[in-house]
Scaffold this motif. Structure first.
Motif, PDB file in Angstrom:
ATOM      1  N   PRO A 131       1.590   6.121  -4.347  1.00 37.44           N
ATOM      2  CA  PRO A 131       0.385   6.870  -3.976  1.00 37.44           C
ATOM      3  C   PRO A 131      -0.911   6.370  -4.617  1.00 37.44           C
ATOM      4  CG  PRO A 131       2.203   8.390  -4.325  1.00 37.44           C
ATOM      5  CD  PRO A 131       2.697   7.022  -4.732  1.00 37.44           C
ATOM      6  N   PRO A 132      -0.922   5.919  -5.898  1.00 36.04           N
ATOM      7  CA  PRO A 132      -2.180   5.391  -6.436  1.00 36.04           C
ATOM      8  C   PRO A 132      -2.730   4.215  -5.633  1.00 36.04           C
ATOM      9  CG  PRO A 132      -0.667   5.853  -8.233  1.00 36.04           C
ATOM     10  CD  PRO A 132       0.103   6.026  -6.962  1.00 36.04           C
ATOM     11  N   ASN A 133      -1.842   3.418  -5.026  1.00 28.10           N
ATOM     12  CA  ASN A 133      -2.304   2.325  -4.171  1.00 28.10           C
ATOM     13  C   ASN A 133      -3.129   2.873  -3.014  1.00 28.10           C
ATOM     14  OD1 ASN A 133      -0.548   1.029  -5.874  1.00 28.10           O
ATOM     15  ND2 ASN A 133       0.857   0.332  -4.301  1.00 28.10           N
ATOM     16  N   VAL A 134      -2.671   3.987  -2.464  1.00 26.05           N
ATOM     17  CA  VAL A 134      -3.357   4.618  -1.334  1.00 26.05           C
ATOM     18  C   VAL A 134      -4.745   5.079  -1.748  1.00 26.05           C
ATOM     19  CG1 VAL A 134      -3.279   6.569   0.261  1.00 26.05           C
ATOM     20  CG2 VAL A 134      -1.181   5.320  -0.270  1.00 26.05           C
ATOM     21  N   ILE A 135      -4.832   5.697  -2.932  1.00 22.10           N
ATOM     22  CA  ILE A 135      -6.124   6.168  -3.427  1.00 22.10           C
ATOM     23  C   ILE A 135      -7.081   4.993  -3.603  1.00 22.10           C
ATOM     24  CG2 ILE A 135      -7.299   7.363  -5.303  1.00 22.10           C
ATOM     25  CD1 ILE A 135      -5.472   9.194  -3.746  1.00 22.10           C
TER      26      ILE A 135
ATOM     27  N   GLY B  21      -6.690  -4.881   3.628  1.00 21.95           N
ATOM     28  CA  GLY B  21      -5.591  -4.566   4.519  1.00 21.95           C
ATOM     29  C   GLY B  21      -4.251  -4.684   3.810  1.00 21.95           C
ATOM     30  N   PHE B  22      -3.186  -4.508   4.598  1.00 17.40           N
ATOM     31  CA  PHE B  22      -1.829  -4.543   4.046  1.00 17.40           C
ATOM     32  C   PHE B  22      -1.525  -5.890   3.405  1.00 17.40           C
ATOM     33  CE2 PHE B  22       2.732  -3.838   3.974  1.00 17.40           C
ATOM     34  CZ  PHE B  22       2.827  -2.458   3.855  1.00 17.40           C
ATOM     35  N   LEU B  23      -1.881  -6.968   4.077  1.00 14.22           N
ATOM     36  CA  LEU B  23      -1.592  -8.308   3.575  1.00 14.22           C
ATOM     37  C   LEU B  23      -2.416  -8.626   2.334  1.00 14.22           C
ATOM     38  CD1 LEU B  23      -0.126 -10.995   3.905  1.00 14.22           C
ATOM     39  CD2 LEU B  23      -1.951 -11.746   5.444  1.00 14.22           C
ATOM     40  N   GLU B  24      -3.697  -8.250   2.343  1.00 13.82           N
ATOM     41  CA  GLU B  24      -4.564  -8.532   1.189  1.00 13.82           C
ATOM     42  C   GLU B  24      -4.035  -7.837  -0.064  1.00 13.82           C
ATOM     43  OE1 GLU B  24      -6.771  -9.414   4.798  1.00 13.82           O
ATOM     44  OE2 GLU B  24      -5.702  -7.618   4.145  1.00 13.82           O
ATOM     45  N   TRP B  25      -3.552  -6.606   0.106  1.00 16.70           N
ATOM     46  CA  TRP B  25      -2.986  -5.905  -1.048  1.00 16.70           C
ATOM     47  C   TRP B  25      -1.724  -6.616  -1.535  1.00 16.70           C
ATOM     48  CZ3 TRP B  25      -4.819  -1.794  -3.863  1.00 16.70           C
ATOM     49  CH2 TRP B  25      -3.949  -1.274  -4.818  1.00 16.70           C
ATOM     50  N   MET B  26      -0.883  -7.040  -0.612  1.00 18.62           N
ATOM     51  CA  MET B  26       0.367  -7.697  -0.998  1.00 18.62           C
ATOM     52  C   MET B  26       0.130  -9.024  -1.704  1.00 18.62           C
ATOM     53  SD  MET B  26       3.043  -7.012   2.140  1.00 18.62           S
ATOM     54  CE  MET B  26       4.336  -7.895   1.276  1.00 18.62           C
ATOM     55  N   MET B  27      -0.958  -9.705  -1.367  1.00 16.73           N
ATOM     56  CA  MET B  27      -1.259 -10.986  -2.014  1.00 16.73           C
ATOM     57  C   MET B  27      -1.366 -10.829  -3.524  1.00 16.73           C
ATOM     58  SD  MET B  27      -4.061 -12.583   0.632  1.00 16.73           S
ATOM     59  CE  MET B  27      -4.619 -13.782  -0.578  1.00 16.73           C
TER      60      MET B  27
ATOM     61  N   ILE C 212       0.836  -1.203   0.000  1.00 16.16           N
ATOM     62  CA  ILE C 212       0.000   0.000   0.000  1.00 16.16           C
ATOM     63  C   ILE C 212       0.868   1.249   0.000  1.00 16.16           C
ATOM     64  CG2 ILE C 212      -1.696   1.320   1.334  1.00 16.16           C
ATOM     65  CD1 ILE C 212      -2.813  -1.318   2.350  1.00 16.16           C
ATOM     66  N   ILE C 213       1.967   1.230   0.750  1.00 19.34           N
ATOM     67  CA  ILE C 213       2.820   2.411   0.853  1.00 19.34           C
ATOM     68  C   ILE C 213       3.793   2.521  -0.306  1.00 19.34           C
ATOM     69  CG2 ILE C 213       2.686   2.417   3.367  1.00 19.34           C
ATOM     70  CD1 ILE C 213       5.507   1.222   3.427  1.00 19.34           C
ATOM     71  N   GLY C 214       3.774   1.565  -1.226  1.00 12.42           N
ATOM     72  CA  GLY C 214       4.746   1.559  -2.314  1.00 12.42           C
ATOM     73  C   GLY C 214       4.514   2.643  -3.341  1.00 12.42           C
TER      74      GLY C 214
END
Length: 486
Positions: A219-223, A241-247, A215-217
């Motif tokens: 800014p569009p991820n944040v949006i 969450g953080f893990l779900e995004w990383m998956m 998520i922090i990688g």
């Protein structure tokens, strides 16, 4: 003669600055006129549109025009958005407290307290600590020392290390660090060497692609996450969450980096041969204090990332976990008050402005207004997903990818027949696939500024990732949806 040349250079510089300033003023005025005209014609053809929606439409078009023309810096546009929303909506006769559809303009300032802002700020603290302690270079050297001396695997190792580093550091800082660390090798090889060019194209591309991972990688991820989690207020099952995004993000980042590595090998014909890696050896003396700082930063980073990953298990919000580096790193003097002033606050201003604009589009029901005009049409969700994915890549090549995500996600997320989680993630990921121009991303600009690569050198990554990236993104997200993993 030398004095005359210096005077002439100063005069030319002043004249160029004056010309640039005049150009920016012209672009600003043209953007303002375009916003007025677009709002006027839409209002003329749609008399049912409310005054509040007209104001939001004006701000949206004005912001898009400013982002495209770069009449003012992107972060200034973010601040301007917040200011205009407060001023215009606060004075709107349609926006009355106690009446249906009332919008409290304070919510546009409160985007600064949004959880994703704190998540990014925690990432900035960790990234600065890695850089200030030299731990980033140590991790780079450790990684490269494990891939051997073969030119092909060195390229893969450097690109892989760049992608992984950009998951916790800003893409810009990662690119600057990686290019600086590999410059001794590039200097030995020469600017005309194929491996040198492959490195200077591969490093910024890997930094952009690696930003997909967390998520922090980027800014569009944040949006995208903010848009998805806003739905979670109505349906908690939609929370990401953080893990779900990383998956999804980590496999995407690594696969696309690997694909680009193969493309660069063929494009630049990087052959198998051993290279001199003596530049990796460091003879600098490390004091006990420096050793402690490096270990402390590594410990803080591991604990923070682990807590981010396991948020659904322990229940601590990701924003609260970000307080660990924000509090502990300054406590031991690794991040000072001067360092805090140097953090990329402009990125946070841009993101906060983008969040405010997205919130205004939703709260004013402007997006819903246009969607209602299309409700009688039949939508193919895959066709729309494809359209928005490639539109994101195209727009992100000529304007800020954060701005692109800010504009497209709120609209795409409420289209009938389109899964809001999937489309938000597709747009967020696709925004990192814009690599066609030197100005497409700050990492590209850094590589271009070395003077060792030309503008057309970026086309190989821009075209291949611009096409393959969205296709792979959609395939992976649709697969995860079919397996009920999202």
């Amino acid at each position: 003669m030398a004095d005359s040349r210096r005077v002439a250079e100063r005069v030319m510089n002043r004249m160029q600055k004056l010309v640039d300033a005049q150009q920016r003023i012209i672009f600003f005025l043209l953007s303002l006129i375009a916003a007025f005209l677009a709002t006027f014609f839409i209002t003329l053809n749609e008399p049912s549109i409310t005054l509040t929606q007209q104001y939001v439409m004006f701000i949206l078009v004005f912001a898009v025009a400013l982002w495209i023309t770069e009449a003012i810096p992107p972060f200034s546009v973010g601040l301007l958005i917040v200011g205009l929303l407060i001023f215009l909506l606060g004075r709107s006769t349609d926006n009355v407290a106690g009446e249906p559809g009332y919008i409290d303009v304070q919510v546009f300032v409160q985007t600064w307290s949004n959880s994703v802002i704190w998540l990014m700020l925690g990432g900035f603290f960790m990234a600065h600590a890695l850089k200030s302690t030299g731990l980033d270079v140590d991790l780079f050297r450790f990684t490269i020392s494990k891939v051997g001396k073969n030119a092909q695997y060195i390229l893969l190792g450097i690109m892989g290390a760049t992608a992984l580093a950009s998951m916790v550091m800003s893409n810009t800082a990662t690119t600057a660090m990686m290019i600086a660390s590999t410059m001794p090798l590039i200097t030995r090889l020469g600017s005309s060497d194929n491996l040198s060019k492959a490195l200077l194209i591969g490093i910024p591309a890997a930094a952009a692609l690696g930003g997909m991972g967390t998520i922090i990688g980027s800014p569009p991820n944040v949006i995208a996450v903010d848009a998805i989690n806003s739905l979670a207020r109505k349906d908690p099952s939609k929370n990401i969450g953080f893990l779900e995004w990383m998956m999804v993000g980590v496999p995407l980042a690594l696969i696309l980096t690997f694909i680009l590595w193969g493309i660069l090998l063929k494009k630049y014909k990087v052959v198998k041969h051993n290279l001199d890696l003596s530049f990796l050896q460091s003879s600098e003396y490390i004091s006990s204090e420096e050793r402690f700082q490096k270990r402390f930063v590594m410990g803080v980073m591991i604990v923070t990332v682990l807590l981010w990953l396991t948020g659904n298990w322990h229940g601590i919000p990701a924003a609260a976990v970000s307080g660990i580096p924000i509090i502990l790193l300054p406590m031991v003097g690794i991040v000072t008050s001067d360092d805090v002033r140097e953090l990329p606050w402009d990125t946070l201003m841009l993101v906060a402005g983008g969040l405010s604009l997205g919130l205004a589009i939703q709260e004013s029901e402007l997006a819903q207004f246009f969607v209602n005009k299309l409700k009688n049409f039949q939508f193919n969700s895959l066709a729309f997903m494809t359209l928005f994915a490639f539109a994101t890549v195209i727009f992100s090549n000529v304007m800020s990818n954060t701005a692109t995500a800010t504009i497209l996600i709120p609209v795409a997320s409420i289209l009938p027949g389109v899964d809001p989680i999937s489309i938000a993630m597709v747009i967020g990921f696709s925004a990192s696939c814009a690599l066609f121009l030197p100005v497409s991303t700050p990492p590209n600009a850094i590589a271009y500024s070395t003077g060792l690569v030309k503008q057309n050198d970026f086309r190989v990554g821009g075209i291949s990732i611009g096409i393959l990236g969205p296709a792979l993104i959609m395939l992976l997200i649709l697969t995860f949806n079919a397996l009920n993993w999202l």
